[in-house]
Write a protein that holds these residues in place. Structure first.
Motif, PDB file in Angstrom:
ATOM      1  N   PRO A 186     -27.888  28.718  18.545  1.00 17.22           N
ATOM      2  CA  PRO A 186     -27.261  29.853  17.959  1.00 17.22           C
ATOM      3  C   PRO A 186     -27.187  31.159  18.536  1.00 17.22           C
ATOM      4  CG  PRO A 186     -29.222  29.461  16.865  1.00 17.22           C
ATOM      5  CD  PRO A 186     -29.235  28.236  17.899  1.00 17.22           C
ATOM      6  N   ASN A 187     -28.000  31.183  19.455  1.00 17.29           N
ATOM      7  CA  ASN A 187     -28.032  32.525  20.435  1.00 17.29           C
ATOM      8  C   ASN A 187     -27.311  32.237  21.718  1.00 17.29           C
ATOM      9  OD1 ASN A 187     -29.838  33.540  18.664  1.00 17.29           O
ATOM     10  ND2 ASN A 187     -31.769  32.109  19.537  1.00 17.29           N
ATOM     11  N   THR A 188     -26.416  31.313  22.015  1.00 20.91           N
ATOM     12  CA  THR A 188     -26.072  31.048  23.181  1.00 20.91           C
ATOM     13  C   THR A 188     -24.909  32.040  23.561  1.00 20.91           C
ATOM     14  OG1 THR A 188     -24.687  29.891  24.448  1.00 20.91           O
ATOM     15  CG2 THR A 188     -23.863  29.739  22.380  1.00 20.91           C
ATOM     16  N   ASN A 189     -24.635  32.721  24.730  1.00 23.31           N
ATOM     17  CA  ASN A 189     -23.602  33.378  25.335  1.00 23.31           C
ATOM     18  C   ASN A 189     -22.297  32.528  25.542  1.00 23.31           C
ATOM     19  OD1 ASN A 189     -25.202  32.519  27.595  1.00 23.31           O
ATOM     20  ND2 ASN A 189     -23.642  33.446  28.607  1.00 23.31           N
ATOM     21  N   GLN A 190     -22.281  31.367  25.550  1.00 20.35           N
ATOM     22  CA  GLN A 190     -21.249  30.469  25.817  1.00 20.35           C
ATOM     23  C   GLN A 190     -20.538  30.207  24.652  1.00 20.35           C
ATOM     24  OE1 GLN A 190     -23.579  27.186  27.279  1.00 20.35           O
ATOM     25  NE2 GLN A 190     -23.065  27.792  29.518  1.00 20.35           N
ATOM     26  N   VAL A 191     -19.109  30.186  24.883  1.00 20.41           N
ATOM     27  CA  VAL A 191     -18.129  30.057  23.693  1.00 20.41           C
ATOM     28  C   VAL A 191     -17.304  28.925  23.907  1.00 20.41           C
ATOM     29  CG1 VAL A 191     -16.091  31.344  22.678  1.00 20.41           C
ATOM     30  CG2 VAL A 191     -17.924  32.458  23.464  1.00 20.41           C
ATOM     31  N   PHE A 192     -16.913  28.071  23.089  1.00 18.04           N
ATOM     32  CA  PHE A 192     -16.246  26.757  22.994  1.00 18.04           C
ATOM     33  C   PHE A 192     -15.297  27.218  22.032  1.00 18.04           C
ATOM     34  CE2 PHE A 192     -14.622  22.553  22.121  1.00 18.04           C
ATOM     35  CZ  PHE A 192     -14.862  22.098  23.377  1.00 18.04           C
ATOM     36  N   THR A 193     -13.665  27.272  22.812  1.00 20.85           N
ATOM     37  CA  THR A 193     -12.552  27.478  21.963  1.00 20.85           C
ATOM     38  C   THR A 193     -11.696  26.329  21.874  1.00 20.85           C
ATOM     39  OG1 THR A 193     -12.978  29.903  22.722  1.00 20.85           O
ATOM     40  CG2 THR A 193     -10.677  29.357  21.920  1.00 20.85           C
ATOM     41  N   ASP A 194     -11.109  26.046  20.709  1.00 21.88           N
ATOM     42  CA  ASP A 194      -9.917  25.435  20.707  1.00 21.88           C
ATOM     43  C   ASP A 194      -8.679  26.264  21.035  1.00 21.88           C
ATOM     44  OD1 ASP A 194      -7.237  23.999  19.929  1.00 21.88           O
ATOM     45  OD2 ASP A 194      -8.697  22.785  18.309  1.00 21.88           O
TER      46      ASP A 194
END
Length: 150
Positions: free
Chosen positions: A128-136
């Motif tokens: 929940p603290n990730t800087n990564q983003v997974f986008t559709d």
């Protein structure tokens, strides 16, 4: 020309998809703690030509729903050609990059995009603290919640 160090069928990297995944050799980012640091050298691996990919797409026809590239954005023309080939086979496409964004030309050929460098202190997509983003990219919806277990 893109080269790959790993080719596998992946079930977790793109939620809801069965992906033919390629780890692309030659990543210039060199993120500390990278799980694929062995792939950083660009002179290793197997050539990922359109002909090679076409054979793989035929072999896995009806079994996969997505083609995933773990890197390759540093050779956009070669990657775009492979993305177009994948899309012409009616497959979704995904790119995992350590960059914060990619060109509009790349995005135009992608269904999904994972952005953000690996930072050990932030964790990956399952944190929940990730800087990564997974986008559709079809909807613009951030899908990080699909990676985090309750």
């Amino acid at each position: 020309m893109l080269r790959f160090t790993d080719e596998q069928i992946a079930f977790q990297e793109v939620p809801g998809e069965v992906s033919l995944a390629y780890t692309i050799a030659g990543c210039p980012l060199g993120c500390k703690g990278c799980h694929s640091s062995y792939s950083w050298r660009s002179d290793q691996g197997t050539a990922l030509t359109p002909l090679y990919l076409q054979h793989c797409l035929e072999r896995y026809k009806g079994l996969i729903s997505c083609v995933l590239f773990l890197g390759g954005e540093w050779q956009p023309d070669a990657l775009i050609a492979l993305l177009k080939l994948s899309r012409s086979a009616n497959l979704n496409t995904c790119l995992y990059t350590g960059l914060d964004d990619v060109s509009p030309q790349l995005k135009q050929q992608l269904t999904y995009l994972k952005t953000g460098r690996w930072l050990a202190e932030c964790g990956g997509l399952n944190s929940p603290n990730t800087n990564q983003v997974f986008t559709d990219l079809r909807t613009g919806q951030r899908l990080n919640h699909l990676f985090v277990k309750p």
